[in-house]
Design an enzyme around this catalytic site. Structure first.
Site, PDB file in Angstrom:
ATOM      1  N   ASP A  67       0.849  -1.197   0.000  1.00 45.36           N
ATOM      2  CA  ASP A  67       0.000   0.000   0.000  1.00 45.36           C
ATOM      3  C   ASP A  67       0.881   1.242   0.000  1.00 45.36           C
ATOM      4  O   ASP A  67       1.956   1.247   0.620  1.00 45.36           O
ATOM      5  CB  ASP A  67      -0.877   0.055   1.260  1.00 45.36           C
ATOM      6  CG  ASP A  67      -2.023  -0.944   1.230  1.00 45.36           C
ATOM      7  OD1 ASP A  67      -2.086  -1.767   0.303  1.00 45.36           O
ATOM      8  OD2 ASP A  67      -2.859  -0.880   2.159  1.00 45.36           O
ATOM      9  N   HIS A  80      -6.754   2.029  -4.388  1.00 45.11           N
ATOM     10  CA  HIS A  80      -6.783   2.364  -2.965  1.00 45.11           C
ATOM     11  C   HIS A  80      -7.516   3.692  -2.748  1.00 45.11           C
ATOM     12  O   HIS A  80      -7.316   4.357  -1.731  1.00 45.11           O
ATOM     13  CB  HIS A  80      -5.351   2.437  -2.429  1.00 45.11           C
ATOM     14  CG  HIS A  80      -5.222   2.247  -0.955  1.00 45.11           C
ATOM     15  ND1 HIS A  80      -6.019   1.381  -0.230  1.00 45.11           N
ATOM     16  CD2 HIS A  80      -4.370   2.797  -0.046  1.00 45.11           C
ATOM     17  CE1 HIS A  80      -5.663   1.403   1.041  1.00 45.11           C
ATOM     18  NE2 HIS A  80      -4.677   2.276   1.187  1.00 45.11           N
ATOM     19  N   HIS A 122      -8.114   8.550  -0.237  1.00 43.49           N
ATOM     20  CA  HIS A 122      -7.876   7.784   0.989  1.00 43.49           C
ATOM     21  C   HIS A 122      -8.846   8.175   2.108  1.00 43.49           C
ATOM     22  O   HIS A 122      -8.447   8.362   3.260  1.00 43.49           O
ATOM     23  CB  HIS A 122      -6.425   7.963   1.444  1.00 43.49           C
ATOM     24  CG  HIS A 122      -5.912   6.825   2.288  1.00 43.49           C
ATOM     25  ND1 HIS A 122      -5.885   6.866   3.665  1.00 43.49           N
ATOM     26  CD2 HIS A 122      -5.403   5.621   1.948  1.00 43.49           C
ATOM     27  CE1 HIS A 122      -5.371   5.748   4.136  1.00 43.49           C
ATOM     28  NE2 HIS A 122      -5.081   4.967   3.123  1.00 43.49           N
ATOM     29  N   HIS A 134       4.133  -1.801   3.238  1.00 41.40           N
ATOM     30  CA  HIS A 134       4.093  -0.463   2.651  1.00 41.40           C
ATOM     31  C   HIS A 134       5.396  -0.220   1.891  1.00 41.40           C
ATOM     32  O   HIS A 134       6.482  -0.411   2.452  1.00 41.40           O
ATOM     33  CB  HIS A 134       3.886   0.600   3.736  1.00 41.40           C
ATOM     34  CG  HIS A 134       2.503   0.586   4.311  1.00 41.40           C
ATOM     35  ND1 HIS A 134       2.144  -0.262   5.332  1.00 41.40           N
ATOM     36  CD2 HIS A 134       1.382   1.293   3.987  1.00 41.40           C
ATOM     37  CE1 HIS A 134       0.857  -0.082   5.617  1.00 41.40           C
ATOM     38  NE2 HIS A 134       0.375   0.860   4.820  1.00 41.40           N
TER      39      HIS A 134
END
Length: 262
Positions: A68, A119, A123, A218
């Site tokens: 991510d 994603h 956010h 990440h």
């Protein structure tokens, strides 16, 4: 830097607090014993009715690598080099601004057989969005940026920001043709100024590995970039292989658009 700090705070809030936020619930896990699949907030059976997944088949020694990111922190090229060395496909769940700002990295991900996944554009807490049009806008804006960067249609895999979801969200994503992807293994890797050591990363990520693991990392993490080669080597030594998310969901609807593949 301010935007990065705000993004990190949002991630921390979602990953550390599996609680009700607005009408949503933060994704959480409970590990029972070494080598066993963890229990999620919801069962695999519950999630699958909405085309949502957090772990693969328990009888397959398969690992699904996912990353991510909301911004580029200088480590993604090194991570891609390591994935290429190990012939390991991954899925990168990226915020829209990342795709807008890093088109060359996006092209490299796709050309080397990785999935670039959704994603959301900003956010947000998607569980606070009840309108299908507003929900779709968060996803379709990312699709358009991906189309501009690659000339291809975006594979429809979606990860809720901060892991916050509700049943209505799962239904909306499903209606829009998306597979919602949670995770079954992660660790505290997202704080730039509090990066875990190599020893901590291996301590967190090796003993809890399990069949069908969907790993969340990440690609903003220096530790992940530095330890990934060792981590993937150890996983292979334990008899695991790496597959992409199409294998997880049992289909290859977009496989022809992924470049070389693995």
């Amino acid at each position: 830097m301010k935007a990065q700090r705000l993004f990190l705070l949002a991630i921390i809030a979602g990953l550390l607090l599996p609680v009700t936020v607005h009408a949503g619930e933060g994704w959480g896990l409970h590990f029972t014993e070494k080598g066993a699949q963890p229990q999620g907030n919801k069962t695999s059976e519950y999630l699958m009715q909405y085309d949502a997944f957090y772990v693969g088949a328990p009888e397959e020694k398969v690992i699904y690598l996912t990353f991510d990111a909301g911004y580029e922190n200088g480590y993604t090229a090194q991570i891609l080099d390591t994935l290429k060395k190990h012939n390991a496909p991954a899925a990168f769940f990226l915020v829209g601004t990342y795709i807008r700002d890093e088109p060359e990295l996006i092209k490299r991900m796709v050309s080397e057989g990785h999935i670039v996944a959704n994603h959301t554009m900003r956010h947000p807490d998607m569980s606070a969005i009840s309108s299908k049009d507003a929900f779709n806008k968060e996803l379709s804006a990312v699709e358009e940026l991906y189309r501009t960067a690659t000339g291809q249609e975006m594979p429809r895999f979606y990860r809720p920001p901060k892991g916050i979801y509700n049943e209505a969200n799962l239904k909306l994503a499903q209606e829009l043709g998306y597979k919602t992807i949670f995770w079954s293994l992660a660790y505290r890797d997202w704080e730039n100024d509090k990066q875990p050591s190599r020893a901590v990363a291996l301590e967190k990520m090796l003993p809890r590995i399990h069949s069908g693991a969907v790993i969340l990392l990440h690609n903003t993490s220096k530790t992940n970039a530095d330890v990934l080669d060792e981590l993937l080597t150890e996983y292979k030594n334990l008899g695991y292989r790496f597959e992409d998310l199409f294998h997880l969901v049992g289909g290859d609807e977009f496989g022809s658009a992924l470049g070389t593949g693995f």
